[in-house]
Design an enzyme around this catalytic site. Structure first.
Site, PDB file in Angstrom:
ATOM      1  N   HIS A 116       0.844  -1.203   0.000  1.00 42.41           N
ATOM      2  CA  HIS A 116       0.000   0.000   0.000  1.00 42.41           C
ATOM      3  C   HIS A 116       0.872   1.244   0.000  1.00 42.41           C
ATOM      4  O   HIS A 116       1.861   1.327   0.727  1.00 42.41           O
ATOM      5  CB  HIS A 116      -0.979   0.002   1.179  1.00 42.41           C
ATOM      6  N   ASP A 118      -0.375   4.346   0.628  1.00 48.01           N
ATOM      7  CA  ASP A 118      -0.864   5.351   1.570  1.00 48.01           C
ATOM      8  C   ASP A 118      -0.128   5.211   2.904  1.00 48.01           C
ATOM      9  O   ASP A 118       0.347   4.127   3.263  1.00 48.01           O
ATOM     10  CB  ASP A 118      -2.382   5.252   1.772  1.00 48.01           C
ATOM     11  N   ASP A 149       6.246   1.575   7.121  1.00 49.12           N
ATOM     12  CA  ASP A 149       4.875   1.139   6.783  1.00 49.12           C
ATOM     13  C   ASP A 149       4.348   1.972   5.635  1.00 49.12           C
ATOM     14  O   ASP A 149       3.693   2.968   5.866  1.00 49.12           O
ATOM     15  CB  ASP A 149       4.001   1.275   8.036  1.00 49.12           C
ATOM     16  N   GLU A 183      -5.106   1.407   2.164  1.00 49.47           N
ATOM     17  CA  GLU A 183      -5.029   0.272   3.108  1.00 49.47           C
ATOM     18  C   GLU A 183      -5.232   0.736   4.533  1.00 49.47           C
ATOM     19  O   GLU A 183      -5.847   0.046   5.349  1.00 49.47           O
ATOM     20  CB  GLU A 183      -3.674  -0.439   2.964  1.00 49.47           C
ATOM     21  N   GLU A 184      -4.691   1.931   4.843  1.00 48.97           N
ATOM     22  CA  GLU A 184      -4.775   2.406   6.228  1.00 48.97           C
ATOM     23  C   GLU A 184      -6.204   2.808   6.598  1.00 48.97           C
ATOM     24  O   GLU A 184      -6.498   3.039   7.769  1.00 48.97           O
ATOM     25  CB  GLU A 184      -3.819   3.589   6.448  1.00 48.97           C
ATOM     26  N   GLU A 207       4.764  -5.859   4.272  1.00 46.32           N
ATOM     27  CA  GLU A 207       4.527  -5.049   5.473  1.00 46.32           C
ATOM     28  C   GLU A 207       5.655  -5.353   6.461  1.00 46.32           C
ATOM     29  O   GLU A 207       6.233  -6.442   6.426  1.00 46.32           O
ATOM     30  CB  GLU A 207       3.191  -5.441   6.115  1.00 46.32           C
TER      31      GLU A 207
HETATM   32 ZN   LIG Z   1       0.926  -1.112   6.464  1.00 48.09          ZN
END
Ligand SMILES: [Zn+2]
Length: 452
Positions: A116, A118, A149, A183-184, A207
């Site tokens: 991801h 974001d 992340d 995703e967040e 991740e």
């Molecule tokens: Zn993540």
């Protein structure tokens, strides 16, 4: 040279490792470039896009230059598969998704890297040692929002694929890279990618995991419970509600909170709710709102709830209907002795719902990752994820078993670095992640051994 993990014997895996090591500066530069795009996650459907499209086009150009085909697409409202994950009619203006493909020579399994783009908000920015959107190298670490992340993991996946291509290694199976938004928030970007047709024989989501292999994760259910009251002057006795008296909604929330705590404790004590890799299911009140004026009995009180649940608690379709019923039934029973609450039951409203998922620990991908991380001197474990990732969407909705493996997510004292002020990634871990992904791609995209 010998192959690794079933990879083609003609591939010199030591040369792959050396090539990635020699590209450490490139890996740092790519991660830094990704950090420079502001892709702070939206908190609702209306929030304007930031640099998401620029980041996706940047990655697409880079992957095309390495020999991949790359498709940057903007899902339209209505394109998403029907799912309680996202609000109906969600749009993606300015938030395209990317799918790139290094075509295999044929006969091998396909492997997907998914990440991801974001990141969570960098506020309060003035507490950072350096600008969160200008990556900074200090003491062998790369600092910046998203380094851990998970822009570092995305960069490692890209460098792994680029290195294999640069060495002239043609994998038998397709190697796919999917970078997604949201995703967040609720996993909408990977959900949209799945709706677009993204799938593979297996997937790795890099991740941050300390190079452990994460095969299981809990589902998430978000919602709220509201208790009604009756307003009245708070400095006068409330009287009897049956004859028009006031009722304090905040005080009537207390037995509801106690009941929710009872549900949580019951789940934690129930052996049927024990999972070898995952924390117990839980229900946590996270936001409380109530009252209208400081001299008035509050007319309503609302509490937001964050519920996490295990794969075994999911309904036949894999979602949370049974969990919702269990919570509502337990609360109704617990508060039934209160005449006001019996006559005015607490009202539940459920919104976002993210599915739990689990990949068989015997899946070949798990073995390849463990073998590769071990070869690099690590001691990888198989773990569960206490939170949620896009791996669940791929596993559950795309028929693509997906596990997480990526760089270290914790400081030396064990506290997490993700979502923090001064988020960072160990540069040595970025390199180890790229190496693990490259060697695992070699192994995984080889033809599956014939069943005996
Ligand atoms: Zn993540």
């Amino acid at each position: 040279m010998s192959g690794v993990n079933g990879a083609s014997a003609s591939v010199d895996t030591e040369a792959v490792l050396a090539a990635i090591e020699s590209r450490t500066d490139d890996l740092i530069a790519l991660t830094s470039d990704l950090v420079g795009f502001d892709t702070t996650v939206r908190g609702d459907a209306c929030e304007k896009a930031r640099d998401e499209a620029d980041l996706q086009e940047y990655l697409a150009a880079r992957l095309r230059a390495a020999g991949a085909t790359a498709d940057v697409f903007t899902p339209k409202p209505g394109d998403l598969p029907a799912s309680p994950q996202t609000p109906p009619g969600l749009g993606f203006d300015g938030r395209p998704q990317l799918i790139a493909r290094f075509a295999g020579t044929g006969g091998g399994r396909s492997l997907l890297f998914n990440g991801h783009i974001d990141v969570v908000s960098a506020e309060p920015r003035n507490e950072w040692t350096s600008n969160p959107f200008v990556a900074d190298v200090r003491d062998g670490r790369l600092y910046g929002r998203g380094t851990c992340d998970m822009k570092g993991g995305i960069a490692a996946a890209v460098i792994a694929a680029e290195t294999l291509a640069a060495l002239g290694i043609r994998l038998p199976g397709d190697l796919l890279i999917n970078t997604a938004t949201d995703e967040e928030w609720n996993g909408a970007g990977t959900l949209a990618s799945v709706g677009y047709g993204v799938r593979a024989d297996a997937a790795i989501v890099p991740e941050p995991t300390d190079l452990d292999v994460v095969t299981a994760q809990r589902g998430i259910l978000g919602g709220s419970v509201t208790v009604a009251g009756v307003p009245g002057h708070a400095e006068y006795p409330p009287g009897d509600w049956r004859t028009g008296g006031a009722v304090n909604a905040i005080e009537k929330m207390l037995p509801v909170l106690a009941a929710l705590q009872g549900v949580r404790e019951g789940w934690a004590a129930d052996k049927a709710h024990a999972h070898p890799l995952l924390p117990a299911p839980s229900i946590v009140p996270t936001v409380i709102k109530g009252g209208e004026w400081w001299v008035t009995y509050p007319a309503s009180c609302e509490v937001a709830l964050d519920v996490t649940y295990l794969p075994v608690q999911a309904d036949a379709g894999g979602w949370a209907s049974r969990v919702r019923t269990d919570i509502e039934t337990a609360v109704a029973k617990a508060v039934s002795a209160d005449p006001w609450l019996a006559a005015h039951p607490p009202a539940f409203a459920w919104d976002v719902e993210l599915p739990p998922a689990e990949v068989d620990q015997g899946h070949p991908l798990v073995g390849f990752l463990l073998d590769t991380a071990t070869r690099l001197g690590r001691s990888p474990r198989i773990l569960g994820e206490p939170s949620w990732t896009d791996a669940a969407t791929l596993t559950r909705l795309a028929d693509t078993p997906a596990v997480c493996l990526g760089p270290t997510a914790t400081r030396p004292d064990g506290s997490p670095t993700l979502h923090t002020i001064d988020e960072y990634i160990e540069i040595s871990d970025l390199v180890a992640t790229a190496k693990t992904l490259a060697l695992t791609a070699l192994a995984m995209t080889a033809p599956a051994p014939a069943a005996s």
